[in-house]
Scaffold this active site. Structure first.
Site, short mmCIF file in Angstrom:
data_model
loop_
_atom_site.label_atom_id
_atom_site.label_comp_id
_atom_site.label_asym_id
_atom_site.label_seq_id
_atom_site.Cartn_x
_atom_site.Cartn_y
_atom_site.Cartn_z
N LYS A 83 23.03 52.07 -16.51
CA LYS A 83 22.13 52.03 -15.36
C LYS A 83 22.52 50.84 -14.51
O LYS A 83 23.15 49.88 -15.00
CB LYS A 83 20.68 51.88 -15.82
CG LYS A 83 19.65 52.36 -14.81
CD LYS A 83 19.50 53.87 -14.82
CE LYS A 83 18.36 54.32 -13.94
NZ LYS A 83 18.12 55.76 -14.05
N GLY A 183 2.11 60.21 -8.62
CA GLY A 183 3.36 60.04 -7.88
C GLY A 183 3.83 61.35 -7.29
O GLY A 183 4.15 62.30 -8.01
N LEU A 184 3.87 61.41 -5.96
CA LEU A 184 4.28 62.62 -5.25
C LEU A 184 5.56 62.37 -4.47
O LEU A 184 5.72 62.78 -3.33
CB LEU A 184 3.16 63.09 -4.31
CG LEU A 184 1.86 63.49 -5.00
CD1 LEU A 184 0.75 63.70 -3.98
CD2 LEU A 184 2.06 64.74 -5.84
N GLY A 185 6.47 61.65 -5.11
CA GLY A 185 7.74 61.33 -4.47
C GLY A 185 8.78 62.41 -4.72
O GLY A 185 8.49 63.60 -4.71
N LYS A 186 10.02 61.96 -4.99
CA LYS A 186 11.14 62.88 -5.13
C LYS A 186 10.87 64.00 -6.13
O LYS A 186 11.12 65.17 -5.87
CB LYS A 186 12.38 62.11 -5.62
CG LYS A 186 13.00 61.15 -4.62
CD LYS A 186 14.21 60.51 -5.29
CE LYS A 186 14.92 59.55 -4.36
NZ LYS A 186 16.09 58.93 -5.01
N VAL A 187 10.36 63.64 -7.31
CA VAL A 187 10.19 64.61 -8.39
C VAL A 187 8.78 65.19 -8.40
O VAL A 187 8.60 66.40 -8.59
CB VAL A 187 10.49 63.95 -9.75
CG1 VAL A 187 10.28 64.94 -10.89
CG2 VAL A 187 11.93 63.43 -9.77
N GLY A 188 7.79 64.34 -8.20
CA GLY A 188 6.41 64.78 -8.31
C GLY A 188 6.07 65.96 -7.42
O GLY A 188 5.34 66.88 -7.84
#
Length: 360
Positions: A83, A183-188
């Protein structure tokens, strides 16, 4: 530009190598952590985040790179765990020159580490980084890549959630269940779509007002709450942390009303022992590095020439892997996180041992 420190003492960190990188002209300060190459070159994304200190950045990259080793092992990939973090506010300092400087550091590792997207980095960023290094995945379709890895990350989380639902309620579906998505970002946002299609009732929150506006417009049936604390305390069946790590601490577990935790965020357990607290409260935790492996499966597939259907089929098997881990956990009388660790460590040891067989 130059590496100002490098550590490869496994006794000190448990990692094979930790490299600190700096380019003063562009403002680049980065740390690349390689936990293990037992299964192959380390693969893991680059997180671009305004850490409060270098110590915080280092702690994050060490945790994340270790998690990637276990994630890649359990996903059946012939890849090790690594990472990277770039320390700084991407809104303020991200530039073509900085990303290309970072790419040169990745290239300097000679293929020991492949990078990809993570929090604060996106597909166009990978295209820029790739102008300086061969060892980058998660590129745009225009440049021969797979595009947005969030698509299969969400698909894999949904498969893991189906397996957890089957284990607890007897059927591999979220139909009629109340699922809280933090979380409603990239994945959510992709996960919400799968849940709605499956007949789940979704409750969600996000710190970003634009994400909340997206939910109101795209999925008006989703109930929105003020923050993660309100979501945790809500009457939900499943809790899905899909933002930053450390979402499950002692207070959260005490307040949590859900019977299942399955989400996309990395390193959800705030400290060792939280997995036992969850088990003691009768909450089934599907380990994050098992269920959120769809994204790394997607970018790994890109290394050999991307085929979406092939990658999606492999991500769909996260359902089977999760089922097996939950079965082993019950059989051994341990939390699922312990069973998952054992399975990953066994594969790293068994396959890594083959490196001792020298080839001409």
């Amino acid at each position: 530009m130059g590496v100002f420190a490098s550590t490869d003492d496994p006794e000190a960190t448990g990692h094979e190598q930790v490299v600190f990188c700096q380019d003063k002209q562009t403002g680049l300060k980065a740390i690349i952590g390689i936990y293990s190459t037992a299964l192959g070159p380390a693969l893991g994304g680059t997180r671009f985040y305004p850490y409060p200190s270098e110590e915080a950045a280092l702690a994050d990259v060490l945790d994340l790179s270790r998690g990637m080793a276990y994630k890649n092992a359990l996903a059946g990939l012939d890849l090790g765990g690594g990472k990277a973090v770039i320390w700084g506010d991407p809104e303020q300092i991200k530039s073509e020159a900085l990303l290309r400087a970072y790419g040169r550091f990745v290239e300097s590792l000679g293929g020991r580490y492949y990078t990809a997207c993570d929090v604060g980095t996106y597909v166009p960023d990978m295209d820029v980084i790739a102008r300086e290094t061969r060892y980058v995945t998660g590129r745009s379709v225009e440049h021969g890549g797979a595009g947005d890895s969030s698509i299969l990350t969400a698909w894999g989380v949904f498969q893991g959630m189906r397996a957890a639902a089957e284990h607890v309620w007897g059927a591999p579906t979220l139909h009629g269940k109340r699922v809280g998505v933090a979380g409603l970002g990239k994945v959510g946002r992709y996960l919400v779509g799968h849940l709605v299609d499956d007949g789940a009732e979704v409750v969600a929150t996000d710190v970003n007002p634009r994400a909340l506006d997206w939910a109101r417009t795209t999925h008006p049936q989703v109930t929105l709450v003020d923050d993660a604390s309100a979501l945790v305390a809500a009457d939900i069946d499943v809790y899905a942390p899909c933002a930053l790590g450390g979402a499950l601490d002692d207070d959260t577990v005490t307040s949590l009303r859900a019977k299942v935790v399955t989400g996309a965020a990395n390193n959800q357990l705030a400290h060792p022992g939280v997995e036992k607290l969850l088990a003691d409260r009768g909450i089934l935790y599907a380990p994050d590095y098992v269920v959120n492996a769809g994204g790394v499966i997607q970018v790994a597939d890109e290394i050999e020439g991307f085929d979406f259907e092939r990658a999606k089929l492999r991500a769909t098997r996260i359902y089977d892997t999760t089922r097996e881990i939950l079965r082993l956990a019950d059989a051994d009388g341990v939390p699922p996180a312990v069973a998952a660790d054992r399975l990953a460590e066994r594969r790293m040891a068994e396959i890594g041992r083959l490196r001792a067989i020298h080839l001409r």
